[in-house]
Design a protein around this motif. Structure first.
Motif, PDB file in Angstrom:
ATOM      1  N   THR A  16       0.835  -1.191   0.000  1.00  0.00           N
ATOM      2  CA  THR A  16       0.000   0.000   0.000  1.00  0.00           C
ATOM      3  C   THR A  16       0.876   1.250   0.000  1.00  0.00           C
ATOM      4  O   THR A  16       1.776   1.386   0.824  1.00  0.00           O
ATOM      5  N   LEU A  17       0.605   2.177  -0.926  1.00  0.00           N
ATOM      6  CA  LEU A  17       1.356   3.412  -1.023  1.00  0.00           C
ATOM      7  C   LEU A  17       0.664   4.467  -0.170  1.00  0.00           C
ATOM      8  O   LEU A  17      -0.538   4.695  -0.298  1.00  0.00           O
ATOM      9  N   LEU A  18       1.441   5.109   0.702  1.00  0.00           N
ATOM     10  CA  LEU A  18       0.904   6.149   1.579  1.00  0.00           C
ATOM     11  C   LEU A  18       1.541   7.483   1.228  1.00  0.00           C
ATOM     12  O   LEU A  18       2.727   7.551   0.897  1.00  0.00           O
ATOM     13  N   GLN A  19       0.750   8.571   1.338  1.00  0.00           N
ATOM     14  CA  GLN A  19       1.241   9.914   1.082  1.00  0.00           C
ATOM     15  C   GLN A  19       1.062  10.757   2.335  1.00  0.00           C
ATOM     16  O   GLN A  19       0.032  10.689   3.002  1.00  0.00           O
ATOM     17  N   ARG A  20       2.100  11.557   2.669  1.00  0.00           N
ATOM     18  CA  ARG A  20       1.995  12.457   3.824  1.00  0.00           C
ATOM     19  C   ARG A  20       1.140  13.659   3.425  1.00  0.00           C
ATOM     20  O   ARG A  20       1.365  14.289   2.404  1.00  0.00           O
ATOM     21  N   HIS A  21       0.164  13.981   4.240  1.00  0.00           N
ATOM     22  CA  HIS A  21      -0.728  15.104   4.004  1.00  0.00           C
ATOM     23  C   HIS A  21      -0.288  16.299   4.845  1.00  0.00           C
ATOM     24  O   HIS A  21       0.541  16.151   5.745  1.00  0.00           O
ATOM     25  N   PRO A  22      -0.844  17.500   4.570  1.00  0.00           N
ATOM     26  CA  PRO A  22      -0.412  18.704   5.290  1.00  0.00           C
ATOM     27  C   PRO A  22      -0.523  18.601   6.811  1.00  0.00           C
ATOM     28  O   PRO A  22       0.244  19.230   7.527  1.00  0.00           O
ATOM     29  N   ASP A  23      -1.457  17.803   7.290  1.00  0.00           N
ATOM     30  CA  ASP A  23      -1.592  17.660   8.739  1.00  0.00           C
ATOM     31  C   ASP A  23      -0.552  16.700   9.322  1.00  0.00           C
ATOM     32  O   ASP A  23      -0.526  16.448  10.528  1.00  0.00           O
ATOM     33  N   GLY A  24       0.321  16.138   8.462  1.00  0.00           N
ATOM     34  CA  GLY A  24       1.370  15.245   8.925  1.00  0.00           C
ATOM     35  C   GLY A  24       0.991  13.775   8.903  1.00  0.00           C
ATOM     36  O   GLY A  24       1.851  12.916   9.093  1.00  0.00           O
ATOM     37  N   ALA A  25      -0.284  13.479   8.667  1.00  0.00           N
ATOM     38  CA  ALA A  25      -0.740  12.094   8.666  1.00  0.00           C
ATOM     39  C   ALA A  25      -0.479  11.453   7.304  1.00  0.00           C
ATOM     40  O   ALA A  25      -0.520  12.120   6.274  1.00  0.00           O
ATOM     41  N   PHE A  26      -0.189  10.149   7.316  1.00  0.00           N
ATOM     42  CA  PHE A  26      -0.041   9.392   6.080  1.00  0.00           C
ATOM     43  C   PHE A  26      -1.362   8.713   5.776  1.00  0.00           C
ATOM     44  O   PHE A  26      -1.961   8.079   6.646  1.00  0.00           O
ATOM     45  N   ARG A  27      -1.838   8.855   4.531  1.00  0.00           N
ATOM     46  CA  ARG A  27      -3.072   8.212   4.106  1.00  0.00           C
ATOM     47  C   ARG A  27      -2.812   7.471   2.801  1.00  0.00           C
ATOM     48  O   ARG A  27      -1.974   7.891   2.001  1.00  0.00           O
ATOM     49  N   PRO A  28      -3.569   6.377   2.554  1.00  0.00           N
ATOM     50  CA  PRO A  28      -3.374   5.630   1.303  1.00  0.00           C
ATOM     51  C   PRO A  28      -3.642   6.497   0.084  1.00  0.00           C
ATOM     52  O   PRO A  28      -4.535   7.339   0.085  1.00  0.00           O
ATOM     53  N   VAL A  29      -2.835   6.287  -0.949  1.00  0.00           N
ATOM     54  CA  VAL A  29      -3.033   6.962  -2.226  1.00  0.00           C
ATOM     55  C   VAL A  29      -4.109   6.189  -2.968  1.00  0.00           C
ATOM     56  O   VAL A  29      -4.023   4.969  -3.117  1.00  0.00           O
ATOM     57  N   VAL A  30      -5.115   6.903  -3.441  1.00  0.00           N
ATOM     58  CA  VAL A  30      -6.222   6.269  -4.142  1.00  0.00           C
ATOM     59  C   VAL A  30      -5.875   6.200  -5.629  1.00  0.00           C
ATOM     60  O   VAL A  30      -5.604   7.226  -6.266  1.00  0.00           O
ATOM     61  N   ALA A  31      -5.854   5.000  -6.176  1.00  0.00           N
ATOM     62  CA  ALA A  31      -5.548   4.818  -7.592  1.00  0.00           C
ATOM     63  C   ALA A  31      -6.691   5.360  -8.427  1.00  0.00           C
ATOM     64  O   ALA A  31      -7.858   5.241  -8.065  1.00  0.00           O
ATOM     65  N   GLN A  32      -6.350   5.962  -9.560  1.00  0.00           N
ATOM     66  CA  GLN A  32      -7.371   6.524 -10.431  1.00  0.00           C
ATOM     67  C   GLN A  32      -7.710   5.585 -11.585  1.00  0.00           C
ATOM     68  O   GLN A  32      -8.485   5.926 -12.452  1.00  0.00           O
ATOM     69  N   SER A  33      -7.109   4.400 -11.607  1.00  0.00           N
ATOM     70  CA  SER A  33      -7.427   3.453 -12.671  1.00  0.00           C
ATOM     71  C   SER A  33      -8.329   2.352 -12.123  1.00  0.00           C
ATOM     72  O   SER A  33      -8.292   2.024 -10.958  1.00  0.00           O
ATOM     73  N   ASP A  34      -9.152   1.818 -12.994  1.00  0.00           N
ATOM     74  CA  ASP A  34     -10.059   0.736 -12.623  1.00  0.00           C
ATOM     75  C   ASP A  34      -9.350  -0.578 -12.935  1.00  0.00           C
ATOM     76  O   ASP A  34      -9.438  -1.116 -14.037  1.00  0.00           O
ATOM     77  N   ARG A  35      -8.608  -1.097 -11.967  1.00  0.00           N
ATOM     78  CA  ARG A  35      -7.793  -2.289 -12.184  1.00  0.00           C
ATOM     79  C   ARG A  35      -8.638  -3.519 -12.522  1.00  0.00           C
ATOM     80  O   ARG A  35      -8.224  -4.357 -13.308  1.00  0.00           O
ATOM     81  N   ALA A  36      -9.824  -3.603 -11.968  1.00  0.00           N
ATOM     82  CA  ALA A  36     -10.689  -4.743 -12.262  1.00  0.00           C
ATOM     83  C   ALA A  36     -11.111  -4.717 -13.739  1.00  0.00           C
ATOM     84  O   ALA A  36     -11.118  -5.752 -14.412  1.00  0.00           O
ATOM     85  N   LYS A  37     -11.421  -3.522 -14.240  1.00  0.00           N
ATOM     86  CA  LYS A  37     -11.813  -3.391 -15.641  1.00  0.00           C
ATOM     87  C   LYS A  37     -10.628  -3.729 -16.552  1.00  0.00           C
ATOM     88  O   LYS A  37     -10.784  -4.413 -17.568  1.00  0.00           O
ATOM     89  N   LEU A  38      -9.438  -3.264 -16.193  1.00  0.00           N
ATOM     90  CA  LEU A  38      -8.252  -3.563 -16.998  1.00  0.00           C
ATOM     91  C   LEU A  38      -7.945  -5.056 -17.000  1.00  0.00           C
ATOM     92  O   LEU A  38      -7.594  -5.624 -18.029  1.00  0.00           O
ATOM     93  N   ALA A  39      -8.074  -5.691 -15.851  1.00  0.00           N
ATOM     94  CA  ALA A  39      -7.767  -7.120 -15.746  1.00  0.00           C
ATOM     95  C   ALA A  39      -8.759  -7.959 -16.550  1.00  0.00           C
ATOM     96  O   ALA A  39      -8.421  -9.058 -16.997  1.00  0.00           O
TER      97      ALA A  39
END
Length: 114
Positions: A16-39
């Motif tokens: 899981t890829l996490l990104q640091r946000h301005p408040d200092g917390a790390f949250r998961p990066v939401v993928a913009q591709s539909d992996r199920a559709k691609l698969a």
């Protein structure tokens, strides 16, 4: 770019890829591709879609015939000045390829290139 905001990412053991946000917390990066559709795409659908993409032409046999082949290489033994060899080795692995590139540029500049 000294004033650019730093974007920090980290990856969990599960991938899981996490990104640091301005408040200092790390949250998961939401993928913009539909992996199920691609698969779910079949090879035929992928081929049909790629054939219609003007930015990425297909790599058919005609493409490979037009592609320039690198020149054949030959192993030789040459004597170089010690400081010249150290200069190229200092940059790390691939120093022989770098020496070849320098020689090729010299050859092409002299008008003998392909």
């Amino acid at each position: 770019m000294a004033n650019a905001d730093t974007i920090t990412f980290t990856r969990l053991a599960d991938g899981t890829l996490l990104q640091r946000h301005p408040d200092g917390a790390f949250r998961p990066v939401v993928a913009q591709s539909d992996r199920a559709k691609l698969a779910a795409l079949t090879d035929e659908e992928i081929e049909r879609m790629s054939a219609c993409d003007p930015d990425h032409p297909g790599l058919d046999d005609a493409f490979w015939e037009r592609t320039a082949r690198p020149p054949a290489q030959e192993a030789v033994s040459i004597t170089l000045d010690s400081d010249v060899l150290q200069y190229f080795r200092k940059a790390g692995r691939g120093y022989q390829a770098r020496i070849n590139t320098v020689l090729r540029h010299h050859m092409q500049a002299a008008g003998k290139g392909r």
